[in-house]
Write a protein that holds these residues in place. Structure first.
Motif, PDB file in Angstrom:
ATOM      1  N   MET A   1       0.999 -32.292  28.682  1.00  0.00           N
ATOM      2  CA  MET A   1       1.453 -33.220  27.641  1.00  0.00           C
ATOM      3  C   MET A   1       1.581 -34.482  28.490  1.00  0.00           C
ATOM      4  O   MET A   1       2.364 -34.538  29.426  1.00  0.00           O
ATOM      5  N   ALA A   2       1.136 -35.460  28.196  1.00  0.00           N
ATOM      6  CA  ALA A   2       1.306 -36.879  28.669  1.00  0.00           C
ATOM      7  C   ALA A   2       1.502 -38.083  27.868  1.00  0.00           C
ATOM      8  O   ALA A   2       0.761 -38.031  26.919  1.00  0.00           O
ATOM      9  N   ILE A   3       2.479 -38.819  27.946  1.00  0.00           N
ATOM     10  CA  ILE A   3       2.630 -39.971  27.142  1.00  0.00           C
ATOM     11  C   ILE A   3       2.494 -41.147  27.963  1.00  0.00           C
ATOM     12  O   ILE A   3       2.703 -41.159  29.155  1.00  0.00           O
ATOM     13  N   ILE A   4       1.638 -42.082  27.543  1.00  0.00           N
ATOM     14  CA  ILE A   4       1.039 -43.095  28.410  1.00  0.00           C
ATOM     15  C   ILE A   4       1.790 -44.482  27.944  1.00  0.00           C
ATOM     16  O   ILE A   4       1.935 -44.685  26.568  1.00  0.00           O
ATOM     17  N   ILE A   5       2.229 -45.141  28.825  1.00  0.00           N
ATOM     18  CA  ILE A   5       2.932 -46.307  28.474  1.00  0.00           C
ATOM     19  C   ILE A   5       1.999 -47.401  28.943  1.00  0.00           C
ATOM     20  O   ILE A   5       1.556 -47.529  29.890  1.00  0.00           O
ATOM     21  N   ASN A   6       1.623 -48.203  27.694  1.00  0.00           N
ATOM     22  CA  ASN A   6       0.674 -49.335  27.889  1.00  0.00           C
ATOM     23  C   ASN A   6       1.464 -50.736  28.211  1.00  0.00           C
ATOM     24  O   ASN A   6       0.893 -51.859  27.623  1.00  0.00           O
ATOM     25  N   LEU A   7       2.578 -50.514  28.747  1.00  0.00           N
ATOM     26  CA  LEU A   7       3.468 -51.888  28.847  1.00  0.00           C
ATOM     27  C   LEU A   7       2.590 -53.048  29.817  1.00  0.00           C
ATOM     28  O   LEU A   7       2.583 -54.011  29.330  1.00  0.00           O
ATOM     29  N   ASP A   8       1.828 -52.752  30.886  1.00  0.00           N
ATOM     30  CA  ASP A   8       1.279 -53.721  31.651  1.00  0.00           C
ATOM     31  C   ASP A   8       0.210 -54.184  30.955  1.00  0.00           C
ATOM     32  O   ASP A   8      -0.011 -55.421  30.937  1.00  0.00           O
ATOM     33  N   LEU A  32      12.767 -51.207  33.864  1.00  0.00           N
ATOM     34  CA  LEU A  32      11.607 -51.519  33.365  1.00  0.00           C
ATOM     35  C   LEU A  32      10.336 -51.240  34.171  1.00  0.00           C
ATOM     36  O   LEU A  32       9.377 -50.717  33.464  1.00  0.00           O
ATOM     37  N   SER A  33      10.597 -51.173  35.661  1.00  0.00           N
ATOM     38  CA  SER A  33       9.406 -50.773  36.367  1.00  0.00           C
ATOM     39  C   SER A  33       9.422 -49.175  36.309  1.00  0.00           C
ATOM     40  O   SER A  33       8.131 -48.579  36.322  1.00  0.00           O
ATOM     41  N   VAL A  34      10.411 -48.427  36.227  1.00  0.00           N
ATOM     42  CA  VAL A  34      10.213 -47.142  35.862  1.00  0.00           C
ATOM     43  C   VAL A  34       9.557 -46.683  34.742  1.00  0.00           C
ATOM     44  O   VAL A  34       8.736 -45.750  34.480  1.00  0.00           O
ATOM     45  N   LEU A  35       9.713 -47.573  33.537  1.00  0.00           N
ATOM     46  CA  LEU A  35       9.139 -47.296  32.338  1.00  0.00           C
ATOM     47  C   LEU A  35       7.877 -47.681  32.586  1.00  0.00           C
ATOM     48  O   LEU A  35       6.765 -46.721  32.312  1.00  0.00           O
ATOM     49  N   LYS A  36       7.326 -48.855  33.141  1.00  0.00           N
ATOM     50  CA  LYS A  36       5.731 -49.455  33.350  1.00  0.00           C
ATOM     51  C   LYS A  36       5.155 -48.462  34.079  1.00  0.00           C
ATOM     52  O   LYS A  36       4.022 -48.190  33.529  1.00  0.00           O
ATOM     53  N   ASN A  37       5.666 -47.711  34.894  1.00  0.00           N
ATOM     54  CA  ASN A  37       4.933 -46.808  36.058  1.00  0.00           C
ATOM     55  C   ASN A  37       5.115 -45.388  35.294  1.00  0.00           C
ATOM     56  O   ASN A  37       4.485 -44.512  35.965  1.00  0.00           O
ATOM     57  N   GLY A  38       5.652 -45.154  34.096  1.00  0.00           N
ATOM     58  CA  GLY A  38       5.317 -44.032  33.430  1.00  0.00           C
ATOM     59  C   GLY A  38       6.284 -42.686  34.032  1.00  0.00           C
ATOM     60  O   GLY A  38       6.051 -41.566  33.998  1.00  0.00           O
ATOM     61  N   LYS A  39       7.300 -43.317  34.705  1.00  0.00           N
ATOM     62  CA  LYS A  39       8.214 -42.271  35.450  1.00  0.00           C
ATOM     63  C   LYS A  39       9.587 -41.874  34.626  1.00  0.00           C
ATOM     64  O   LYS A  39      10.288 -41.202  34.919  1.00  0.00           O
ATOM     65  N   ALA A  40       9.696 -42.530  33.260  1.00  0.00           N
ATOM     66  CA  ALA A  40      10.554 -42.509  32.574  1.00  0.00           C
ATOM     67  C   ALA A  40      10.757 -41.018  31.927  1.00  0.00           C
ATOM     68  O   ALA A  40       9.762 -40.725  31.600  1.00  0.00           O
ATOM     69  N   LYS A  41      11.912 -40.587  31.730  1.00  0.00           N
ATOM     70  CA  LYS A  41      12.103 -39.352  30.945  1.00  0.00           C
ATOM     71  C   LYS A  41      12.510 -39.576  29.805  1.00  0.00           C
ATOM     72  O   LYS A  41      12.180 -38.735  29.020  1.00  0.00           O
ATOM     73  N   ALA A  42      13.038 -40.729  29.177  1.00  0.00           N
ATOM     74  CA  ALA A  42      13.438 -41.040  27.822  1.00  0.00           C
ATOM     75  C   ALA A  42      13.516 -42.454  27.814  1.00  0.00           C
ATOM     76  O   ALA A  42      13.552 -43.452  28.789  1.00  0.00           O
ATOM     77  N   ILE A  43      13.658 -42.995  26.730  1.00  0.00           N
ATOM     78  CA  ILE A  43      13.861 -44.369  26.335  1.00  0.00           C
ATOM     79  C   ILE A  43      14.622 -44.218  24.977  1.00  0.00           C
ATOM     80  O   ILE A  43      14.240 -43.690  24.007  1.00  0.00           O
ATOM     81  N   ARG A  44      15.688 -45.405  24.945  1.00  0.00           N
ATOM     82  CA  ARG A  44      16.620 -45.401  23.746  1.00  0.00           C
ATOM     83  C   ARG A  44      15.696 -46.339  22.755  1.00  0.00           C
ATOM     84  O   ARG A  44      14.826 -46.993  22.959  1.00  0.00           O
ATOM     85  N   LEU A  62       2.678 -49.744  22.219  1.00  0.00           N
ATOM     86  CA  LEU A  62       3.438 -49.387  23.644  1.00  0.00           C
ATOM     87  C   LEU A  62       3.194 -47.954  24.571  1.00  0.00           C
ATOM     88  O   LEU A  62       2.934 -47.713  25.510  1.00  0.00           O
ATOM     89  N   LEU A  63       3.255 -46.848  23.049  1.00  0.00           N
ATOM     90  CA  LEU A  63       3.175 -45.377  23.781  1.00  0.00           C
ATOM     91  C   LEU A  63       1.938 -44.843  23.280  1.00  0.00           C
ATOM     92  O   LEU A  63       1.513 -45.017  22.039  1.00  0.00           O
ATOM     93  N   ALA A  64       1.298 -43.984  23.910  1.00  0.00           N
ATOM     94  CA  ALA A  64       0.120 -43.052  23.391  1.00  0.00           C
ATOM     95  C   ALA A  64       0.247 -41.821  23.782  1.00  0.00           C
ATOM     96  O   ALA A  64       0.835 -41.605  25.038  1.00  0.00           O
ATOM     97  N   TYR A  65      -0.185 -40.787  23.106  1.00  0.00           N
ATOM     98  CA  TYR A  65      -0.213 -39.223  23.892  1.00  0.00           C
ATOM     99  C   TYR A  65      -1.481 -39.223  24.206  1.00  0.00           C
ATOM    100  O   TYR A  65      -2.536 -39.241  23.521  1.00  0.00           O
ATOM    101  N   GLN A  66      -1.544 -38.312  25.317  1.00  0.00           N
ATOM    102  CA  GLN A  66      -2.755 -37.653  25.909  1.00  0.00           C
ATOM    103  C   GLN A  66      -2.678 -36.350  26.254  1.00  0.00           C
ATOM    104  O   GLN A  66      -1.640 -36.032  26.726  1.00  0.00           O
TER     105      GLN A  66
END
Length: 72
Positions: A1-8, A32-44, A62-66
């Motif tokens: 499972m991969a959650i893709i972050i489309n912040l950039d 924000l960099s951790v989130l943008k690079n897809g390294k975040a484990k969680a987000i409030r 912002l978020l997509a599932y792959q």
């Protein structure tokens, strides 16, 4: 499972810098960099809501599932 972050992508479409988003959302550049690079484990949810408010988007923008590929 991969959650893709489309912040950039969203930042580029809105011609907004990571620094500007950081200031408007009230999140550190590092987080924000951790989130943008897809390294975040969680987000409030409050952080997600604020990002969506500032970027005028929906969480699904912002978020997509792959689905992960499994080896044959």
């Amino acid at each position: 499972m991969a959650i893709i972050i489309n912040l950039d992508v969203l930042l580029a479409e809105r011609k907004m810098s990571v620094t500007e988003l950081s200031e408007k959302v009230g999140i550190t550049m590092a987080n924000l960099s951790v989130l943008k690079n897809g390294k975040a484990k969680a987000i409030r949810f409050s952080t997600l809501a604020k990002i969506c408010e500032v970027l005028q988007c929906q969480p699904g923008d912002l978020l997509a599932y792959q689905q992960s590929r499994t080896a044959p």
